[in-house]
Design a protein around this motif. Sequence first.
Motif, PDB file in Angstrom:
ATOM      1  N   LYS A 116       9.156 -17.045 -14.911  1.00 11.94           N
ATOM      2  CA  LYS A 116      10.340 -16.973 -15.780  1.00 11.94           C
ATOM      3  C   LYS A 116      11.060 -15.638 -15.692  1.00 11.94           C
ATOM      4  CE  LYS A 116       8.784 -20.442 -18.953  1.00 11.94           C
ATOM      5  NZ  LYS A 116       8.253 -20.853 -20.186  1.00 11.94           N
ATOM      6  N   GLU A 117      10.317 -14.570 -15.466  1.00 17.19           N
ATOM      7  CA  GLU A 117      10.949 -13.250 -15.454  1.00 17.19           C
ATOM      8  C   GLU A 117      11.601 -12.901 -14.110  1.00 17.19           C
ATOM      9  OE1 GLU A 117       6.596 -12.614 -14.386  1.00 17.19           O
ATOM     10  OE2 GLU A 117       7.659 -13.781 -15.893  1.00 17.19           O
ATOM     11  N   GLU A 118      11.427 -13.747 -13.108  1.00 18.09           N
ATOM     12  CA  GLU A 118      12.016 -13.470 -11.803  1.00 18.09           C
ATOM     13  C   GLU A 118      13.521 -13.741 -11.802  1.00 18.09           C
ATOM     14  OE1 GLU A 118       9.598 -14.254  -8.124  1.00 18.09           O
ATOM     15  OE2 GLU A 118       8.558 -15.576  -9.549  1.00 18.09           O
ATOM     16  N   ASP A 119      14.221 -13.002 -10.975  1.00 16.92           N
ATOM     17  CA  ASP A 119      15.678 -13.106 -10.859  1.00 16.92           C
ATOM     18  C   ASP A 119      16.022 -14.263  -9.911  1.00 16.92           C
ATOM     19  OD1 ASP A 119      18.394 -12.806 -10.444  1.00 16.92           O
ATOM     20  OD2 ASP A 119      18.288 -10.654 -10.033  1.00 16.92           O
ATOM     21  N   LEU A 120      16.436 -15.382 -10.483  1.00 14.18           N
ATOM     22  CA  LEU A 120      16.734 -16.569  -9.677  1.00 14.18           C
ATOM     23  C   LEU A 120      17.888 -16.330  -8.707  1.00 14.18           C
ATOM     24  CD1 LEU A 120      16.377 -19.484 -12.239  1.00 14.18           C
ATOM     25  CD2 LEU A 120      14.834 -18.878 -10.374  1.00 14.18           C
ATOM     26  N   GLN A 121      18.878 -15.582  -9.137  1.00 17.29           N
ATOM     27  CA  GLN A 121      20.006 -15.323  -8.250  1.00 17.29           C
ATOM     28  C   GLN A 121      19.586 -14.497  -7.041  1.00 17.29           C
ATOM     29  OE1 GLN A 121      23.570 -13.974 -10.199  1.00 17.29           O
ATOM     30  NE2 GLN A 121      23.393 -15.518 -11.796  1.00 17.29           N
ATOM     31  N   ALA A 122      18.670 -13.564  -7.225  1.00 14.97           N
ATOM     32  CA  ALA A 122      18.166 -12.768  -6.096  1.00 14.97           C
ATOM     33  C   ALA A 122      17.390 -13.661  -5.126  1.00 14.97           C
ATOM     34  CB  ALA A 122      17.288 -11.623  -6.604  1.00 14.97           C
TER      35      ALA A 122
END
Length: 151
Positions: A116-122
């Motif tokens: 959940k804390e990961e940057d999906l856009q990245a």
Amino acid sequence: MKAQKNAKPHSKDLRKGRFSAPNQIYSVTINIENSIPVFKDFNAARGLINIMRNEQALGRANTLAFVVMPDHLHWLLQLTGQMSLSKVLQSVKGLSAKKVGRPIWQEGYHDRAVRKEEDLQAIARYIVANPLRAGLVKKIGEYPHWDAIWL
């Protein structure tokens, strides 16, 4: 017990205990058997994309980003239904092989559940930039087989 031809030892053991959850986001890579560039063919690549979009229309998986490379697929998706990740991918692999007219996919796939804390856009930017890193194009806009919901 006789081993399957070309099967990797213990490859099925890697799938034991795998669990996929509705609403979980996964980054998946699926390779073509023997790295044959099946999706260099424009119509084959578009056919795969349509099959992936149909998974969304059926309520099984939302596509967040993807890139269809000549010999593999990178797909960032969110499971939406009660179908497991392996069943969604089995469907996509089976239907796309049928559309091409022959078996094309390597057995299995590589998946990673996105926290959940990961940057999906990245993650999406990394996925869609694959044609640049592979030297297929100078600008991502030149490559026809990708999409991301943020763009």
